[in-house]
Enzyme design. Structure first.
Site: not given
Ligand code: G3P
Length: 216
Positions: A83
């Site tokens: 990533k």
């Molecule tokens: O895949 C990306 C994800 O983990 C981010 O999620 O909830 O931290 O915005 P969030």
């Protein structure tokens, strides 16, 4: 739409993988920080559980760190996808890693222009962060739809991963507009399984089954 689990938790990954629909896993430094143990061992263990792409992110953010750590991560298992955050160093890193035969996932994508640049630089996957766009008062699903419609016009070898999924409606909407993949947190996958009418239906079938058995 393929289903990935957004988690670095081995127990969660094992449990969801057993359900038979899982096509991959995404992690990020924040998810890794919630777990105990060595990051690289964690990635190796996840690759041993799930038969599909396992996304792992370098912890360094300079071009040099991203390519160095990216090569190390990719060396752990052929299913590792590196990533890379979308920025100028990130775009360079995506191009470099592609030349080494390493697949990348352009992460922290918030616009169609960023997605287009990442795809052209050679990213195998692109991750628009739907929930974080909602968080700042914009419509994350709209941005995802725009990215899908732009990239769909060209024969690019890039799959879109709806990321930062916060609730079940995000999943339904992502599937409805044709996202190739959604990476979904454990608790949202658990919620997707449930429906009150299914619970009621099962309870009635169990009760009626017992009634039938008591007569025979
Ligand atoms: O895949 C990306 C994800 O983990 C981010 O999620 O909830 O931290 O915005 P969030």
């Amino acid at each position: 739409m393929k289903i990935f689990l957004d988690s670095a938790n081995i127990q969660e990954i094992r449990e969801i993988n057993e359900l038979g629909f899982l096509s991959g896993v995404t992690t990020n430094p924040s998810l890794v920080a919630q777990e105990k143990g060595d990051f690289h061992q964690m990635v190796e263990e996840i690759c041993g559980i799930v038969d599909g792409p396992v996304n792992a992110e370098p912890l360094g953010i300079s071009y040099e760190d991203m390519i160095r750590e990216g090569e190390i991560l990719a060396g752990i298992h052929p299913n590792v996808v590196v990533k890379i955050p979308i920025c100028e160093d990130g775009l360079r890193a995506i191009g470099f890693l592609k030349k080494q035969g390493i697949q990348t996932n352009a992460t922290l994508v918030f616009s169609a222009n960023q997605a287009l640049l990442a795809a052209r630089a050679g990213a195998r996957y692109i991750s628009p962060f739907v929930g974080r766009i909602d968080d700042i008062g914009n419509d994350g699903i709209n941005v995802l739809a725009e990215i899908i419609s732009v990239l769909d016009q060209y024969a690019l070898d890039t799959e879109i991963i709806a990321a930062s999924i916060r609730h079940t409606m995000h999943v339904t909407e992502a599937a409805r507009i044709g996202s190739h993949i959604a990476t979904i947190p454990y608790k949202v996958i658990k919620a997707m399984v449930k429906h009150p009418l299914t619970d009621l239906g099962i309870a009635k079938f169990v009760k009626d089954g017992e009634k039938y058995l008591s007569k025979s």
